[in-house]
Design a protein around this motif. Structure first.
Motif, short mmCIF file in Angstrom:
data_model
loop_
_atom_site.label_atom_id
_atom_site.label_comp_id
_atom_site.label_asym_id
_atom_site.label_seq_id
_atom_site.Cartn_x
_atom_site.Cartn_y
_atom_site.Cartn_z
N SER A 1 5.77 -5.56 -6.32
CA SER A 1 6.45 -4.29 -6.06
C SER A 1 5.57 -3.32 -5.27
N ALA A 2 4.27 -3.57 -5.22
CA ALA A 2 3.36 -2.67 -4.51
C ALA A 2 3.65 -2.64 -3.02
N MET A 3 4.32 -3.68 -2.49
CA MET A 3 4.62 -3.71 -1.06
C MET A 3 5.51 -2.55 -0.65
N LEU A 4 6.21 -1.94 -1.62
CA LEU A 4 7.04 -0.78 -1.33
C LEU A 4 6.23 0.34 -0.71
N TYR A 5 4.96 0.44 -1.08
CA TYR A 5 4.13 1.56 -0.66
C TYR A 5 3.28 1.25 0.57
N ASN A 6 3.49 0.08 1.15
CA ASN A 6 2.60 -0.36 2.23
C ASN A 6 3.02 0.11 3.62
N LEU A 7 4.18 0.74 3.74
CA LEU A 7 4.62 1.24 5.03
C LEU A 7 4.54 2.76 5.04
N ALA A 8 3.78 3.30 5.98
CA ALA A 8 3.62 4.74 6.10
C ALA A 8 4.94 5.38 6.54
N PRO A 9 5.16 6.67 6.20
CA PRO A 9 6.43 7.32 6.54
C PRO A 9 6.79 7.22 8.02
N GLU A 10 5.79 7.30 8.90
CA GLU A 10 6.11 7.24 10.32
C GLU A 10 6.58 5.86 10.76
#
Length: 579
Positions: A568-577
């Motif tokens: 589930s940590a992959m959810l946080y791997n893309l920056a907002p931009e």
């Protein structure tokens, strides 16, 4: 035009066969002289008449006319007044109220079924008595005796109505940053200043007074949500005889023009030195309001189920009547009812399976609340608290899906207003949003209801289900038993993760638990079937629908489990931009 008939048979089946609540009522000292099976059935039948005859036939008219604001006053569809008076005269507004203040004192398991009927008839209309019932719960638990004696009898009788005023334009789910203030007056009251938005039933012409429960901050309030207090702010001050008198400084800024529930007045309310009275302790208002919020979250589940039930009934009737296509070779020159088409059968079975499991689930949660209240049963209270986010989130998700699916059964006619299906889709959509969005419900379930106690309440519940499945085996028990034991293992693994990771898995986890518990609901249905008490049509339909659930719906749990077993940590791997 959309029609509705209350599913009394399934309601009584859940009350008396699945959960055997008539036996519980007769064993409880507080309930045994108040309610028994025949009385409960009579109550449901009378409520059904009002919903079927006075509310449901006019829901489209109410949607078209809507709530209207003129000169600071909100007027509602004309038939709302007659229907509301019928509720008042029949005592329906006091159904679950405390008898000490004029309520009927009926158990939640019964009143929830009346809630479902009202929601099937017209969700917008149901919000007026529904908000009042929630306000009564908050006052009953947190107000002082004088306030209870002053306000509860009038609220229970339906002469007055209630609201809850939380949201501000900049503060939705983050209530800690609200700006509404409350300053002490010399007479012990408070002067409230600020604006609240999205206030359901904030202004209308059904009742002679409206009692607003308002969250605001005192001058010495700590920062954040710990600095919020709760105040009672009446639309009209009370005169010496306790009747509505001079108008308080609460005005309507506007009403929202919404996607659905147009008969519900959703207001912007402005408080300009409005006089209010503190409810409960200073700075403890959020916990007081959550008493009402939790009540309303269970009502949201009724909205999802109520809309889905009406959608199913109309889709089924249409499928039996609509002639389209040739299914059997011998009928090559004759169109047949579309219910013979496999895809239509699939859609109807999916809706039926989820609706009936949802009704059993709602009755279960309500019965747990009753046992917590009347028996002071700690375990029942803990389990009701655990299951409340599911009642709100999963039942409203499924309700919306059911309405969309039922609309699909109609084909192009489902997109046309005269059939009523598009209104059900529009009306029920809000249930996934208000009283805490379903994403917030999932986070609450994952972090506060499961992780906070390391899964103790959930594991205890699952252990009891496993024991029951083992002790009372059924053909349905094998796949369900596997799903429950797998859920235990998966939950143990998930609880080893940090909170941010759990939050990312929350929506999938709530769905997984929900599908499995709905499987348990179908197991309970099958266990309760008795050919000597029910027709072969009823038992046959139940059995077939249960088999459909275990064969074609419960396997969704395996897919969700596979998702939750990924990182589930992959959810946080893309920056907002990057979005």
């Amino acid at each position: 035009m959309s029609s509705y008939q209350a599913p009394i048979n399934d309601m009584t089946f859940n009350l008396f066969d699945v959960w055997q609540l008539d036996k519980y009522w007769q064993s409880n000292e507080q309930l045994q002289d108040l309610i028994e099976a025949d009385t409960a059935k009579a109550i449901l039948e009378e409520a059904a008449k009002i919903c079927e005859q006075q509310i449901a036939p006019f829901a489209a008219e109410a949607d078209q006319r809507g709530a209207q604001l003129a000169d600071g006053k909100v007027s509602l569809p004309e038939h709302y007044h007659a229907a509301y008076q019928s509720l008042v005269e029949g005592g329906w507004t006091s159904l679950s109220g405390d008898p000490e203040y004029g309520g009927m004192g009926m158990p939640k398991a019964l009143s929830m079924m009346v809630d479902e009927m009202l929601c099937s008839a017209d969700i917008a209309f149901s919000l007026y008595p529904g908000l009042t019932a929630g306000a009564c719960v908050a006052l009953l638990q947190h107000a002082d005796d004088t306030t209870k004696q002053t306000y509860l009898p009038k609220l229970y009788s339906g002469e007055w109505s209630g609201t809850m005023c939380l949201t501000e334009s900049h503060a939705g789910s983050d209530l800690g940053i609200m700006r509404t203030t409350a300053k002490p007056n010399a007479d012990g009251s408070y002067a409230l200043n600020g604006s609240k938005i999205f206030i359901t039933a904030g202004e209308h012409d059904l009742t002679s007074n409206i009692i607003h429960l308002v969250l605001a901050k005192l001058p010495d309030a700590p920062a954040g949500s710990r600095g919020i207090s709760l105040f009672l702010v009446p639309k009209h001050h009370l005169d010496a005889s306790g009747e509505p008198g001079e108008r308080n400084n609460v005005t309507v800024g506007s009403i929202e023009h919404k996607m659905g529930i147009n008969g519900s007045a959703t207001c912007v309310l402005n408080f300009d030195d409005a006089k209010g009275y503190l409810i409960g302790e200073p700075h403890r208002g959020l916990s007081c309001m959550f008493t009402m919020m939790n009540y309303e979250r269970l009502s949201m589940g009724s909205q999802g189920l109520g809309a889905a039930e009406r959608a199913y009934q109309n889709a089924l009737a249409y499928a039996k009547e609509r002639l389209q296509g040739r299914i059997k070779e011998q009928n090559a020159n004759k169109a047949e009812p579309i219910i013979g088409h496999p895809d239509v059968q699939r859609m109807l079975l999916n809706i039926k399976a989820m609706n009936e499991a949802g009704r059993t689930f709602a009755t279960w949660v309500a019965a747990l609340l009753d046992k917590s209240k009347y028996d002071n049963c700690v375990v029942s209270g803990q389990r009701a608290n655990l299951l409340t986010p599911i009642a709100k989130a999963f039942m409203t998700d499924q309700g919306f899906d059911a309405c969309v699916t039922a609309q699909q059964v109609f084909g192009g006619h489902g997109y046309v207003k005269e059939w009523g299906m598009e209104q059900l889709v529009r009306d029920v959509r809000i249930a996934q949003i208000y009283e805490g969005t379903n994403g917030i419900q999932a986070a609450d379930f994952m972090l506060r209801k499961v992780a906070a106690d390391k899964g103790a309440v959930l594991f205890s519940l699952l252990d009891d289900i496993i024991a029951e499945l083992t002790d009372k085996p059924h053909v349905a028990a094998a796949p369900l038993l596997t799903a429950v034991t797998d859920l235990q293992s998966l939950t143990s693994r998930l609880l080893q993760q940090e909170s941010p990771i759990l939050a990312g898995a929350a929506c999938d986890f709530l769905a997984l638990v929900s599908y499995i518990l709905y499987g348990y609901m179908w197991y309970k249905n099958l266990q309760a079937l008795d050919n000597s008490k029910h027709s072969s049509h009823f038992t046959g339909a139940k059995t077939h629908t249960a088999n459909w659930y275990f064969s074609r719906i419960l396997p969704r749990a395996s897919g969700i489990s596979a998702i939750l077993n990924t990182d589930s940590a992959m959810l946080y791997n893309l920056a907002p931009e990057g979005y």
